[in-house]
Design a protein around this motif. Structure first.
Motif, PDB file in Angstrom:
ATOM      1  N   PRO A 139      47.283  70.787  26.393  1.00 41.68           N
ATOM      2  CA  PRO A 139      48.521  70.916  25.608  1.00 41.68           C
ATOM      3  C   PRO A 139      48.283  71.421  24.181  1.00 41.68           C
ATOM      4  CG  PRO A 139      48.277  68.666  26.468  1.00 41.68           C
ATOM      5  CD  PRO A 139      47.061  69.423  26.876  1.00 41.68           C
ATOM      6  N   VAL A 158      54.990  69.503  23.263  1.00 43.81           N
ATOM      7  CA  VAL A 158      54.769  70.498  24.311  1.00 43.81           C
ATOM      8  C   VAL A 158      54.860  69.810  25.661  1.00 43.81           C
ATOM      9  CG1 VAL A 158      53.088  72.079  25.339  1.00 43.81           C
ATOM     10  CG2 VAL A 158      53.193  71.850  22.859  1.00 43.81           C
ATOM     11  N   ASP A 160      53.853  70.856  29.474  1.00 43.29           N
ATOM     12  CA  ASP A 160      53.191  71.883  30.281  1.00 43.29           C
ATOM     13  C   ASP A 160      53.276  71.477  31.748  1.00 43.29           C
ATOM     14  OD1 ASP A 160      50.845  74.212  30.116  1.00 43.29           O
ATOM     15  OD2 ASP A 160      50.553  72.801  31.756  1.00 43.29           O
ATOM     16  N   GLU A 167      51.892  67.757  31.788  1.00 43.99           N
ATOM     17  CA  GLU A 167      51.330  67.097  30.607  1.00 43.99           C
ATOM     18  C   GLU A 167      52.287  67.239  29.443  1.00 43.99           C
ATOM     19  OE1 GLU A 167      47.257  67.582  29.847  1.00 43.99           O
ATOM     20  OE2 GLU A 167      46.904  68.345  31.852  1.00 43.99           O
ATOM     21  N   ASP A 179      50.583  61.252  24.344  1.00 41.02           N
ATOM     22  CA  ASP A 179      50.018  62.039  25.432  1.00 41.02           C
ATOM     23  C   ASP A 179      50.336  61.379  26.760  1.00 41.02           C
ATOM     24  OD1 ASP A 179      48.505  63.601  27.031  1.00 41.02           O
ATOM     25  OD2 ASP A 179      46.584  62.736  26.420  1.00 41.02           O
ATOM     26  N   SER A 181      50.341  62.228  31.007  1.00 40.43           N
ATOM     27  CA  SER A 181      50.008  63.181  32.061  1.00 40.43           C
ATOM     28  C   SER A 181      50.382  62.550  33.392  1.00 40.43           C
ATOM     29  CB  SER A 181      48.505  63.473  31.998  1.00 40.43           C
ATOM     30  OG  SER A 181      48.133  64.275  33.086  1.00 40.43           O
TER      31      SER A 181
END
Ligand SMILES: Nc1ncnc2c1ncn2[C@@H]1O[C@H](COP(=O)(O)OP(=O)(O)O)[C@@H](O)[C@H]1O
Ligand SMILES: [Mg+2]
Length: 344
Positions: A139, A158, A160, A167, A179, A181
């Motif tokens: 990312p 972001v 993704d 993510e 973060d 994921s």
């Protein structure tokens, strides 16, 4: 003098090691390779038959003893040896000339990667000929690739959506603040399409057909114009190949589950973001990258669900490797974002 000389001779490489696609960037040449992260291997002899495009073409069509493997499939390194073979082949392919100096390589990897997996990528790249290897979180590379001011004290978000994972990261001052994921991405979307066709019509279709359906008539929200397409598969009752017409409405219904998982992850990430940075995100919105962001109306869905501006980038499939390339070109500037590894 020597420094400049070695820069001139250098063949440093940036790699986006994705679960679905691997891209290679070389300074001065741009993106020199863009191939599926697939390797075709003989199960008995372990002989590698093909890597990349050629191997993907073999997926689901190989004789029993040849299997097409996606070593990065679930966003982690499922198979160390195959990953190494793949990296070596992609590195070899991207270097047209022979160099005396072994390359420095910057590789972007999923941010949720474990220490063991990190070591495996580094070892693979070293075995494949790298002199020095640096890892960066995907990312961050994506954010740098699209030109977000990641070094400033403001929040950049972001999302993704790749093949194996989605993510979500908030980046500020060259670090990841939040973060998340999840192992839901394009592959999962293909999977639910296969399931739906099986359940509704007793028809078995391959992953590649499902991916084609997703890209052609797939959508995350009603875009006002429904579409249809023909698909071919094997009838599970008669065992005979059959053609069928399906509509975008039923595909959207099938995709609802992975969509709600992505929405839930995005909401969790927003909840975990410190308020000051959240304020920046309200102003600037969320940047969406990765191949999954090309699904019809996914930006509209995320906007509706979060009430935040969603910015789809122009080329969501290349921004990670371009960002990794920028990092490669300015390693000292980006020193702080290089992932640490215990053994060096
Ligand atoms: N037009 C499209 N619509 C929907 N999904 C797409 C489209 N184009 C590519 N994808 C999906 O994007 C995924 C690959 O994205 P990518 O960012 O390359 O993944 P990774 O970084 O994990 O390698 C695949 O699942 C692919 O099917
Ligand atoms: Mg990716």
């Amino acid at each position: 003098m020597l420094g400049r000389f070695s820069t001139y001779l250098s063949n440093d490489i940036a790699i986006d090691l994705g679960t679905a696609n691997t891209l290679v960037y070389i300074k001065g040449s741009g993106i020199v390779l863009n191939e599926p992260s697939v390797v075709a291997v003989d199960q008995k002899t372990k002989k590698v038959y093909a890597v990349g495009h050629d191997a993907k073409a073999m997926l689901g069509k190989t004789p029993d003893h040849i299997v097409a493997i996606r070593p990065m499939k679930d966003g982690v390194i499922a198979d160390f040896e195959i990953t190494e073979v793949m990296l070596r082949e992609f590195i070899r392919k991207s270097q047209k000339k022979r160099f005396f100096i072994r390359p420095r390589i910057v590789i972007s990897v999923p941010s949720g990667i474990t220490e063991v997996e990190r070591r495996a990528v580094i070892d693979s790249a070293q075995n494949a000929g790298a002199r020095e290897v640096y890892l960066v979180a995907e990312p961050i590379a994506a954010a740098i690739g699209v030109g977000l001011p990641v070094d400033k004290p403001s929040g950049n978000m972001v999302i993704d959506i790749g093949g194996g994972t989605t993510e979500i990261a908030v980046i500020a001052l060259n670090g990841i603040v939040t973060d998340i994921s999840i192992r839901v991405g394009g592959d999962k979307m293909d999977e639910v399409i296969v399931q739906h066709i099986k359940k509704a019509y007793n028809l078995l279709i391959g992953d590649q057909t499902a991916e084609q359906v997703k890209m052609t008539i797939g959508s995350a929200t009603n875009l006002g114009q429904e579409r249809e397409m023909e698909i071919k598969g094997r009838d599970l009752v008669s065992g005979i190949p059959k053609t069928l017409r399906i509509s975008s409405v039923e595909i959207r219904e099938a995709l609802a589950e992975p969509m709600s998982q992505i929405v839930a992850a995005l909401k969790t990430a927003l909840e975990q973001t410190p308020p000051e940075l959240a304020a920046d995100i309200v102003d600037r919105g969320i940047v969406m990258t990765g191949g999954g962001s090309k699904l019809g109306g996914i930006d509209v869905l995320l906007k509706e669900e979060t009430n935040l501006p969603i910015n789809v980038v122009e080329d969501p499939l290349t921004c990670v490797v371009l960002g990794t390339g920028k990092i490669l070109g300015n390693l000292h500037v980006y020193e702080r974002i290089i992932m640490k590894s215990t053994r060096l």
